[in-house]
Design an enzyme around this catalytic site. Structure first.
Site, PDB file in Angstrom:
ATOM      1  N   THR A 111    -107.357-146.849 -12.672  1.00  0.00           N
ATOM      2  CA  THR A 111    -107.134-147.720 -13.829  1.00  0.00           C
ATOM      3  C   THR A 111    -106.361-147.037 -14.946  1.00  0.00           C
ATOM      4  OG1 THR A 111    -109.217-148.799 -13.325  1.00  0.00           O
ATOM      5  CG2 THR A 111    -108.375-149.134 -15.529  1.00  0.00           C
TER       6      THR A 111
ATOM      7  N   ASP B 209    -105.745-146.824  -5.772  1.00  0.00           N
ATOM      8  CA  ASP B 209    -107.083-147.134  -6.268  1.00  0.00           C
ATOM      9  C   ASP B 209    -108.007-146.162  -5.534  1.00  0.00           C
ATOM     10  OD1 ASP B 209    -108.799-149.906  -7.326  1.00  0.00           O
ATOM     11  OD2 ASP B 209    -109.817-148.444  -6.057  1.00  0.00           O
ATOM     12  N   SER B 210    -108.960-145.592  -6.236  1.00  0.00           N
ATOM     13  CA  SER B 210    -109.725-144.502  -5.608  1.00  0.00           C
ATOM     14  C   SER B 210    -110.621-144.973  -4.472  1.00  0.00           C
ATOM     15  CB  SER B 210    -110.515-143.709  -6.647  1.00  0.00           C
ATOM     16  OG  SER B 210    -111.636-144.430  -7.070  1.00  0.00           O
ATOM     17  N   SER B 211    -110.758-146.280  -4.274  1.00  0.00           N
ATOM     18  CA  SER B 211    -111.511-146.764  -3.103  1.00  0.00           C
ATOM     19  C   SER B 211    -110.790-146.392  -1.814  1.00  0.00           C
ATOM     20  CB  SER B 211    -111.682-148.279  -3.156  1.00  0.00           C
ATOM     21  OG  SER B 211    -112.435-148.613  -4.289  1.00  0.00           O
TER      22      SER B 211
HETATM   23  N1  ASP Z   1    -111.041-149.225  -8.987  1.00  0.00           N
HETATM   24  C1  ASP Z   1    -110.592-148.185  -9.884  1.00  0.00           C
HETATM   25  C2  ASP Z   1    -110.497-146.890  -9.082  1.00  0.00           C
HETATM   26  O1  ASP Z   1    -111.491-146.270  -8.834  1.00  0.00           O
HETATM   27  C3  ASP Z   1    -111.519-148.049 -11.041  1.00  0.00           C
HETATM   28  C4  ASP Z   1    -111.106-146.941 -12.005  1.00  0.00           C
HETATM   29  O2  ASP Z   1    -110.001-146.481 -11.995  1.00  0.00           O
HETATM   30  O3  ASP Z   1    -111.941-146.537 -12.808  1.00  0.00           O
HETATM   31  O4  ASP Z   1    -109.424-146.504  -8.718  1.00  0.00           O
END
Ligand code: ASP
Length: 353
Positions: free
Chosen positions: A17, A61-63
């Protein structure tokens, strides 16, 4: 007089994000070109240090974080280790505690700060938490001891005024700016008007041993969450565990679980087939103490390995690194039960009062 060149920090952007802007017309969030970071944060020029920024091959995105990203990060740090005083990694918060834990086991004899940070709101949004997180993370990575060595020589997460040991923290809030907690280990530092360091909790610098990296990882593991009402159908069949080397039991309370015969028989067949079983508690605070209750005696008797007060994230990534290094169950068990880089307090042993 100190020049900006005296302290050099490398900023590595992996996505998440923090690196997004809000489209003025549609309001949607989209990644901005990280080369334009200075346009969004002119404050970076005022820092009394030299800051270089690079982006990993593909910001994500870290997922979507996986082994190749961790290896890329570790190799980047290895290649630039002597050129910089410290490293800041911008990372999505969702899996930040996994990456921080993995890096803590992959970067061996670390003598510099590696600080992960991110934000709940993008840098391009007026109320962003990203600016403070980034500026203070850089300041923390640049902090020095009186002898000029790094003040922090471990992998950390900095979020919303708090510095956590990376392999002790968990993401627990998807809504608040204070997104992380470290239930089993105190904060390493807290930022207010000044930064207060809790020196006694910060890892001592690695000895003279040479900095090196572990880049062989294995995902030959399986996590089995326990829940009331479960039966054998809820357990992964032994035939499906062929390539698995370790089974993590995600247990209740102080490491407890069902004492039913079907479950003990199942666990015994897993162990007999050469798979290590590790006991990690679903509780976020406290530790697994096998033998404290009757409902963990069966685990102890079977030779289940206790994760003590390690987080699930630290337990998973530690196993990934250990399984990547060796096939020897004795060595893996020994290392898993040993505190390698501040990830566990002790080996918990129940002593009746
Ligand atoms: N979905 C985002 C991620 O982990 C949330 C964030 O950046 O905090 O990449």
């Amino acid at each position: 007089m100190n020049s900006k060149e005296d302290t050099r920090i490398l900023l590595i952007y992996t996505g998440g994000t923090i690196g997004m802007v809000q489209d003025a017309q549609s309001g949607e969030l989209r990644p901005f070109a990280f080369s334009k970071l200075n346009d969004h944060m002119p404050e970076l020029h005022q820092l009394p240090l030299k800051l270089d920024a690079i982006t990993t091959q593909q910001p994500i995105d870290s997922s979507n974080m996986n082994f190749s990203h961790w290896v890329e990060l570790v190799n980047l740090i290895k290649a630039q280790y002597h050129a910089y005083n410290g490293f800041v990694i911008l990372h999505g918060s969702d899996t930040m505690s996994y990456t921080a834990s993995a890096l803590s086991f992959m970067l061996v004899n670390l003598n510099k700060a590696v600080i992960l940070t991110g934000s709940q709101l993008p840098l391009g949004v007026v109320r962003t938490d990203g600016k403070e997180n980034l500026l203070t993370a850089i300041e923390l990575a640049a902090a020095k001891r009186p002898d000029g060595s790094a003040k922090i020589s471990e992998v950390c997460v900095y979020f919303e005024y708090k510095l956590y040991r990376g392999n002790r923290c968990i993401k627990y809030n998807a809504e608040h700016f204070e997104a992380f907690k470290s239930p089993n280990y105190p904060l390493l530092a807290e930022a207010g008007v000044h930064i207060t360091y809790n020196d006694q909790y910060i890892l001592a610098p690695a000895s003279d041993a040479v900095f090196k990296v572990n880049t062989t990882l294995s995902n030959a593991l399986y996590v089995l969450p326990l829940f009331p009402g479960m039966n054998l159908n809820n357990c992964v069949p032994l035939s499906a565990l062929k390539s698995v080397k370790a089974l993590i039991l995600h247990t209740f309370g102080a490491g407890n679980g069902p004492t039913s015969d079907w479950f003990t028989t199942y666990l015994k067949s897993v162990i007999d087939s050469g798979i290590l079983i590790v006991n990690v508690s679903q509780c976020k605070a406290g530790a697994v103490i096998q033998g404290m209750y009757q409902t963990s005696m069966q685990f102890k008797a079977l030779g289940v390995i206790s994760a003590g007060d390690m987080t699930l994230e630290a337990s998973i990534t530690k196993l990934m690194v250990l399984l990547g290094q060796s096939q020897d169950p004795k060595w893996i068990t020994h290392c898993f039960e040993t505190n390698i880089c501040g990830e566990r307090t002790t080996t918990y042993e129940y002593k009746p009062v």
